[in-house]
Design a protein around this motif. Structure first.
Motif, PDB file in Angstrom:
ATOM      1  N   ALA A  23       9.043   2.674  -0.531  1.00 51.69           N
ATOM      2  CA  ALA A  23       8.905   4.492  -0.736  1.00 51.69           C
ATOM      3  C   ALA A  23       7.989   4.484  -2.329  1.00 51.69           C
ATOM      4  CB  ALA A  23      10.253   4.511  -0.956  1.00 51.69           C
ATOM      5  N   GLU A  24       8.599   3.824  -3.061  1.00 53.26           N
ATOM      6  CA  GLU A  24       7.833   3.981  -4.453  1.00 53.26           C
ATOM      7  C   GLU A  24       6.212   2.676  -4.490  1.00 53.26           C
ATOM      8  OE1 GLU A  24       7.837   4.971  -7.468  1.00 53.26           O
ATOM      9  OE2 GLU A  24      10.010   5.907  -7.124  1.00 53.26           O
ATOM     10  N   ALA A  25       6.236   2.019  -3.638  1.00 48.97           N
ATOM     11  CA  ALA A  25       4.952   1.140  -3.521  1.00 48.97           C
ATOM     12  C   ALA A  25       4.493   1.824  -2.002  1.00 48.97           C
ATOM     13  CB  ALA A  25       5.505  -0.385  -3.008  1.00 48.97           C
ATOM     14  N   ALA A  26       4.738   2.840  -1.393  1.00 47.74           N
ATOM     15  CA  ALA A  26       3.948   3.274  -0.567  1.00 47.74           C
ATOM     16  C   ALA A  26       3.851   2.037   0.673  1.00 47.74           C
ATOM     17  CB  ALA A  26       2.871   4.099  -0.790  1.00 47.74           C
ATOM     18  N   LEU A  27       4.510   1.306   0.593  1.00 47.49           N
ATOM     19  CA  LEU A  27       4.683  -0.136   1.538  1.00 47.49           C
ATOM     20  C   LEU A  27       6.039   0.302   3.003  1.00 47.49           C
ATOM     21  CD1 LEU A  27       3.702  -2.439  -0.817  1.00 47.49           C
ATOM     22  CD2 LEU A  27       1.609  -1.196   0.971  1.00 47.49           C
ATOM     23  N   PRO A  28       5.701   1.302   3.421  1.00 44.76           N
ATOM     24  CA  PRO A  28       7.076   0.867   4.130  1.00 44.76           C
ATOM     25  C   PRO A  28       7.531  -0.553   5.002  1.00 44.76           C
ATOM     26  CG  PRO A  28       5.191   2.361   5.747  1.00 44.76           C
ATOM     27  CD  PRO A  28       4.742   2.166   4.568  1.00 44.76           C
ATOM     28  N   HIS A  29       7.332  -1.304   5.196  1.00 44.64           N
ATOM     29  CA  HIS A  29       7.202  -2.380   6.454  1.00 44.64           C
ATOM     30  C   HIS A  29       7.089  -3.741   5.255  1.00 44.64           C
ATOM     31  CE1 HIS A  29       6.342   0.564   9.888  1.00 44.64           C
ATOM     32  NE2 HIS A  29       5.449   0.589   9.560  1.00 44.64           N
ATOM     33  N   LEU A  30       7.490  -3.324   4.150  1.00 42.12           N
ATOM     34  CA  LEU A  30       7.244  -4.072   3.405  1.00 42.12           C
ATOM     35  C   LEU A  30       9.025  -5.219   3.329  1.00 42.12           C
ATOM     36  CD1 LEU A  30       5.381  -5.406   0.426  1.00 42.12           C
ATOM     37  CD2 LEU A  30       7.052  -4.420  -0.398  1.00 42.12           C
ATOM     38  N   ASP A  31       8.458  -7.151   3.786  1.00 44.31           N
ATOM     39  CA  ASP A  31       9.564  -7.489   3.931  1.00 44.31           C
ATOM     40  C   ASP A  31      10.131  -7.916   2.351  1.00 44.31           C
ATOM     41  OD1 ASP A  31       8.429  -9.517   2.646  1.00 44.31           O
ATOM     42  OD2 ASP A  31       7.710 -11.010   4.591  1.00 44.31           O
ATOM     43  N   LEU A  32      11.526  -8.531   2.709  1.00 42.34           N
ATOM     44  CA  LEU A  32      12.329  -8.949   1.821  1.00 42.34           C
ATOM     45  C   LEU A  32      11.827  -9.680   0.590  1.00 42.34           C
ATOM     46  CD1 LEU A  32      15.366  -8.848   0.127  1.00 42.34           C
ATOM     47  CD2 LEU A  32      15.541 -11.379   2.038  1.00 42.34           C
ATOM     48  N   GLU A  33      10.419 -10.638   0.936  1.00 40.74           N
ATOM     49  CA  GLU A  33      10.563 -11.163   0.084  1.00 40.74           C
ATOM     50  C   GLU A  33       9.245 -10.933  -0.709  1.00 40.74           C
ATOM     51  OE1 GLU A  33      11.120 -14.175  -1.416  1.00 40.74           O
ATOM     52  OE2 GLU A  33      13.100 -14.276   0.243  1.00 40.74           O
ATOM     53  N   GLY A  34       8.467  -9.464  -0.233  1.00 44.38           N
ATOM     54  CA  GLY A  34       7.976  -8.676  -0.712  1.00 44.38           C
ATOM     55  C   GLY A  34       8.805  -7.472  -1.630  1.00 44.38           C
ATOM     56  N   CYS A  35       9.541  -7.764  -1.033  1.00 43.87           N
ATOM     57  CA  CYS A  35      10.105  -6.552  -1.988  1.00 43.87           C
ATOM     58  C   CYS A  35      10.189  -6.826  -3.799  1.00 43.87           C
ATOM     59  CB  CYS A  35      11.806  -5.765  -1.532  1.00 43.87           C
ATOM     60  SG  CYS A  35      10.887  -4.491  -0.524  1.00 43.87           S
ATOM     61  N   ILE A  36      11.096  -8.442  -3.349  1.00 44.00           N
ATOM     62  CA  ILE A  36      11.180  -9.318  -4.364  1.00 44.00           C
ATOM     63  C   ILE A  36       9.815  -9.456  -5.445  1.00 44.00           C
ATOM     64  CG2 ILE A  36      12.040 -11.434  -5.431  1.00 44.00           C
ATOM     65  CD1 ILE A  36      13.318 -11.319  -3.172  1.00 44.00           C
ATOM     66  N   ALA A  37       8.507  -9.602  -4.709  1.00 42.48           N
ATOM     67  CA  ALA A  37       7.615  -9.734  -5.302  1.00 42.48           C
ATOM     68  C   ALA A  37       6.980  -7.998  -6.754  1.00 42.48           C
ATOM     69  CB  ALA A  37       6.464  -9.987  -4.345  1.00 42.48           C
ATOM     70  N   GLN A  38       7.132  -7.433  -5.493  1.00 42.71           N
ATOM     71  CA  GLN A  38       6.924  -6.285  -6.011  1.00 42.71           C
ATOM     72  C   GLN A  38       7.943  -5.984  -6.747  1.00 42.71           C
ATOM     73  OE1 GLN A  38       4.704  -3.060  -5.058  1.00 42.71           O
ATOM     74  NE2 GLN A  38       5.233  -3.580  -7.168  1.00 42.71           N
TER      75      GLN A  38
END
Length: 228
Positions: A52-67
């Protein structure tokens, strides 16, 4: 006039900036990815907040970790990162990896004011959970019984006057009867604009400003209370 409530910052005020920068942050940074991967149920709500904060609703696990790594490296004051850091630090405190640094003079001052019946509150950019961990596992033992309440940036940014108005309203004390302690001039400016009394903590040779009362330790704050 003695204050009817005292609100204190943490970093540079009750506790060393170095403790957060050199102990807590490296600890959470080194363990962030592993913690997220190994605790899927516990971190699921956090990851939804990341998306929600990144405005990327489909971000996967590794993408979330990177963020999260990117926010961590930039020292961003963002809710999901603060929540996750608190979860990782809780493990560290429980394992005895470290204790929360609190200056001895701050411990003495907080205990003195509490004994005098002055309600004490914390206002920090770190989450309320992280605040309770630091004071609950401090070098001086569990200090949480000294505090009447805790505030983080959920109530507002620390450099905005409205945040201090909201704190005064929440604790039921008029602003002019509240003393706010911090080492950051911009925070004191905001609190002063809101009508609070303020004192600047200038520890370890930190620069002082001439427009506010200055203290190098809690020993010189409200000195009339020491021998009362």
């Amino acid at each position: 006039m003695s204050p009817r409530a005292i609100v204190t910052d943490i970093e540079g005020t009750t506790s060393s900036i170095a403790f957060v920068a050199e102990v807590l942050f490296p600890y959470s940074r080194a363990r962030l990815a592993e913690f997220v991967r190994e605790n899927p149920e516990a971190v699921a709500p956090v990851l939804e907040q990341v998306r929600a904060e990144a405005a990327l609703p489909h971000l996967d696990l590794e993408g979330c970790i990177a963020q999260l790594h990117a926010w961590h490296d930039a020292d961003c004051k963002i809710g999901p990162l603060k929540t996750l850091q608190g979860m990782i630090w809780a493990d560290g405190y429980a394992a005895g990896a470290f204790t929360g640094h609190v200056y001895p003079d701050a411990v003495a001052g907080l205990r003195r004011w509490h004994a005098r019946g002055v309600p004490l509150y914390v206002y920090s950019s770190g989450s309320v959970a992280a605040q309770k961990l630091l004071f609950g596992h401090s070098d001086a033992g569990d200090l949480t019984p000294l505090f009447a309440g805790y505030f983080d940036t959920a109530i507002g940014a620390k450099r905005e006057a409205d945040s201090y108005v909201a704190i005064a309203r929440a604790i039921g004390v008029e602003p002019r009867a509240i003393l706010f302690l911090s080492d950051v001039i911009e925070e004191l400016d905001a609190a002063d604009e809101a009508g609070l009394s303020v004192t600047l903590l200038a520890r370890d040779g930190a620069a002082a400003a001439d427009r506010y009362p200055v203290a190098s330790s809690f020993d010189t704050i409200l000195p009339q209370e020491i021998d009362a």
